[in-house]
Design an enzyme around this catalytic site. Structure first.
Site, mmCIF file in Angstrom:
data_model
loop_
_atom_site.group_PDB
_atom_site.id
_atom_site.type_symbol
_atom_site.label_atom_id
_atom_site.label_comp_id
_atom_site.label_asym_id
_atom_site.label_seq_id
_atom_site.Cartn_x
_atom_site.Cartn_y
_atom_site.Cartn_z
ATOM 1 N N ASP A 9 -11.732 0.370 -6.849
ATOM 2 C CA ASP A 9 -11.899 -0.742 -7.767
ATOM 3 C C ASP A 9 -11.380 -0.248 -9.125
ATOM 4 O OD1 ASP A 9 -12.977 -3.136 -8.975
ATOM 5 O OD2 ASP A 9 -14.613 -1.896 -9.727
ATOM 6 N N LEU A 10 -11.062 -1.162 -10.018
ATOM 7 C CA LEU A 10 -10.485 -0.753 -11.305
ATOM 8 C C LEU A 10 -11.532 -0.740 -12.436
ATOM 9 C CD1 LEU A 10 -7.896 -0.135 -13.005
ATOM 10 C CD2 LEU A 10 -7.662 -2.599 -13.302
ATOM 11 N N ASP A 11 -11.962 -1.957 -12.820
ATOM 12 C CA ASP A 11 -12.870 -2.086 -13.975
ATOM 13 C C ASP A 11 -14.201 -1.405 -13.690
ATOM 14 O OD1 ASP A 11 -11.146 -3.822 -15.584
ATOM 15 O OD2 ASP A 11 -11.537 -5.340 -14.072
ATOM 16 N N THR A 60 -13.419 -0.603 -18.797
ATOM 17 C CA THR A 60 -13.162 -1.966 -19.265
ATOM 18 C C THR A 60 -14.309 -2.926 -18.990
ATOM 19 O OG1 THR A 60 -11.980 -2.167 -17.195
ATOM 20 C CG2 THR A 60 -10.631 -1.992 -19.188
ATOM 21 N N LYS A 114 -19.813 -8.500 -12.456
ATOM 22 C CA LYS A 114 -18.940 -7.380 -12.116
ATOM 23 C C LYS A 114 -18.311 -7.594 -10.739
ATOM 24 C CE LYS A 114 -21.140 -3.867 -14.956
ATOM 25 N NZ LYS A 114 -21.935 -2.629 -14.967
ATOM 26 N N SER A 121 -8.957 -4.554 -6.667
ATOM 27 C CA SER A 121 -9.592 -5.124 -7.858
ATOM 28 C C SER A 121 -9.479 -6.644 -7.890
ATOM 29 C CB SER A 121 -8.908 -4.554 -9.106
ATOM 30 O OG SER A 121 -9.262 -5.284 -10.255
ATOM 31 N N ALA A 122 -10.465 -7.282 -8.500
ATOM 32 C CA ALA A 122 -10.423 -8.743 -8.666
ATOM 33 C C ALA A 122 -9.568 -9.154 -9.861
ATOM 34 C CB ALA A 122 -11.841 -9.266 -8.878
ATOM 35 N N LYS A 151 -14.953 -10.821 -4.093
ATOM 36 C CA LYS A 151 -16.034 -9.957 -3.624
ATOM 37 C C LYS A 151 -17.343 -10.740 -3.795
ATOM 38 C CE LYS A 151 -13.508 -5.990 -5.503
ATOM 39 N NZ LYS A 151 -13.399 -5.010 -6.586
ATOM 40 N N GLU A 182 -16.696 1.767 -5.859
ATOM 41 C CA GLU A 182 -17.118 0.513 -6.496
ATOM 42 C C GLU A 182 -18.233 0.729 -7.513
ATOM 43 O OE1 GLU A 182 -17.056 -2.556 -7.184
ATOM 44 O OE2 GLU A 182 -15.340 -3.205 -6.024
ATOM 45 N N ASP A 183 -18.166 0.001 -8.614
ATOM 46 C CA ASP A 183 -19.262 0.073 -9.591
ATOM 47 C C ASP A 183 -20.129 -1.179 -9.539
ATOM 48 O OD1 ASP A 183 -17.290 -1.646 -10.745
ATOM 49 O OD2 ASP A 183 -18.315 -1.434 -12.671
HETATM 50 C C1 BG6 Z 1 -13.215 -7.441 -12.075
HETATM 51 C C2 BG6 Z 1 -14.275 -7.332 -13.147
HETATM 52 O O1 BG6 Z 1 -12.649 -6.188 -11.866
HETATM 53 O O2 BG6 Z 1 -12.193 -8.351 -12.463
HETATM 54 C C3 BG6 Z 1 -14.807 -8.714 -13.482
HETATM 55 O O3 BG6 Z 1 -15.339 -6.522 -12.683
HETATM 56 C C4 BG6 Z 1 -13.656 -9.635 -13.872
HETATM 57 O O4 BG6 Z 1 -15.720 -8.594 -14.546
HETATM 58 C C5 BG6 Z 1 -12.638 -9.677 -12.734
HETATM 59 O O5 BG6 Z 1 -14.120 -10.954 -14.108
HETATM 60 C C6 BG6 Z 1 -11.425 -10.537 -13.063
HETATM 61 O O6 BG6 Z 1 -10.720 -9.940 -14.109
HETATM 62 P P1 BG6 Z 1 -9.581 -10.606 -14.967
HETATM 63 O O7 BG6 Z 1 -8.991 -9.437 -15.724
HETATM 64 O O8 BG6 Z 1 -8.598 -11.208 -14.004
HETATM 65 O O9 BG6 Z 1 -10.210 -11.633 -15.833
HETATM 66 MG MG MG Z 2 -15.682 -2.937 -11.127
#
Ligand code: BG6
Ligand code: MG
Length: 221
Positions: free
Chosen positions: A10-12, A18, A46, A115-116, A146, A170-171
């Site tokens: 996962d990224l964020d 972030t 998240k 990542s989402a 997710k 994953e966080d």
């Molecule tokens: C996820 C974050 O990685 O990405 C969420 O944990 C975020 O908080 C989602 O809403 C979507 O991100 P973005 O950058 O497309 O708005």
């Molecule tokens: Mg995350």
């Protein structure tokens, strides 16, 4: 079970710091609409897509808007978020993330993003790690959010691996659920109470090596 062949990140909140910017931007939006959100409520945001996060925020404020307005609100939040990551560089990489990515790269094992976020490419490029990924699966490619496992299943497929040959970092609670549902080994990164459904949890990636991961996996058996 054989040794792990693929690592899905996962990224964020796992690779980059972030999650706090997402929280601040959603909070600013909620405040603009006349209410506040708590850190506890933020846990539910998240790993969740921008669109679904907005729906959740609006439900917290007991508000409803027509679709056109919702698009504008999501764009407004994103503009604040993008502004807060605009000067991003490798100093925003979370402790241990780069070292682990480098170790996996050196062994030739597969690495995918899961990542989402629709901002992932921008973040990976500005932190200088874009080239380390064999596959990048993110919110620009998925149709499900997710805890649906789609993002990780697509990652495993891109690496030409089966889910049980891969680990997922994953966080978020929703992300751990997604990994478990998809048949992956789930590694929580962060708070062990929040991530209690993970196969095992590291507080962060500092000092996290392939050997440590393999040891934890052999303890599961
Ligand atoms: C996820 C974050 O990685 O990405 C969420 O944990 C975020 O908080 C989602 O809403 C979507 O991100 P973005 O950058 O497309 O708005
Ligand atoms: Mg995350």
């Amino acid at each position: 079970m054989g040794k792990i062949k693929g690592y899905i990140f996962d990224l964020d909140g796992v690779i980059v710091d972030t999650a706090k910017y997402h929280y601040n931007s959603w909070r600013k939006l909620a405040n603009t609409l006349g209410f506040d959100i708590t850190e506890e409520q933020n846990e539910n945001l998240k790993g969740v897509s921008r669109k679904e996060s907005l729906e959740y925020i609006l439900s917290l404020g007991n508000l409803s808007f027509p679709d056109k307005e919702k698009i504008k609100l999501a764009e407004l939040k994103n503009s604040w978020y993008v502004a807060s990551i605009s000067g991003m560089n490798d100093s925003e990489l979370l402790p241990g993330a780069l070292e682990l990515l480098k170790e996996i790269r050196a062994t030739g094992l597969g690495i995918s993003l899961g990542s989402a976020s629709k901002n992932s490419e921008r973040i990976l490029k500005s932190t200088g790690i874009f080239e380390m990924f064999d596959a990048i699966i993110d919110g620009t490619k998925t149709t499900e959010s997710k805890p649906h496992p789609q993002v990780f299943l697509m990652g495993a497929e891109a690496l030409k691996l089966q889910p049980d040959e891969c680990v997922v970092f994953e966080d978020s609670f929703n992300g751990v659920k997604a990994a478990n549902t998809g048949g992956f080994i789930s590694i929580g990164v962060g708070n062990a109470d929040t991530l209690n459904e993970a196969d095992f949890v590291f507080p962060d990636l500092e000092g996290c090596t392939i050997e440590k991961i393999e040891n934890q996996i052999s303890n599961l058996k």
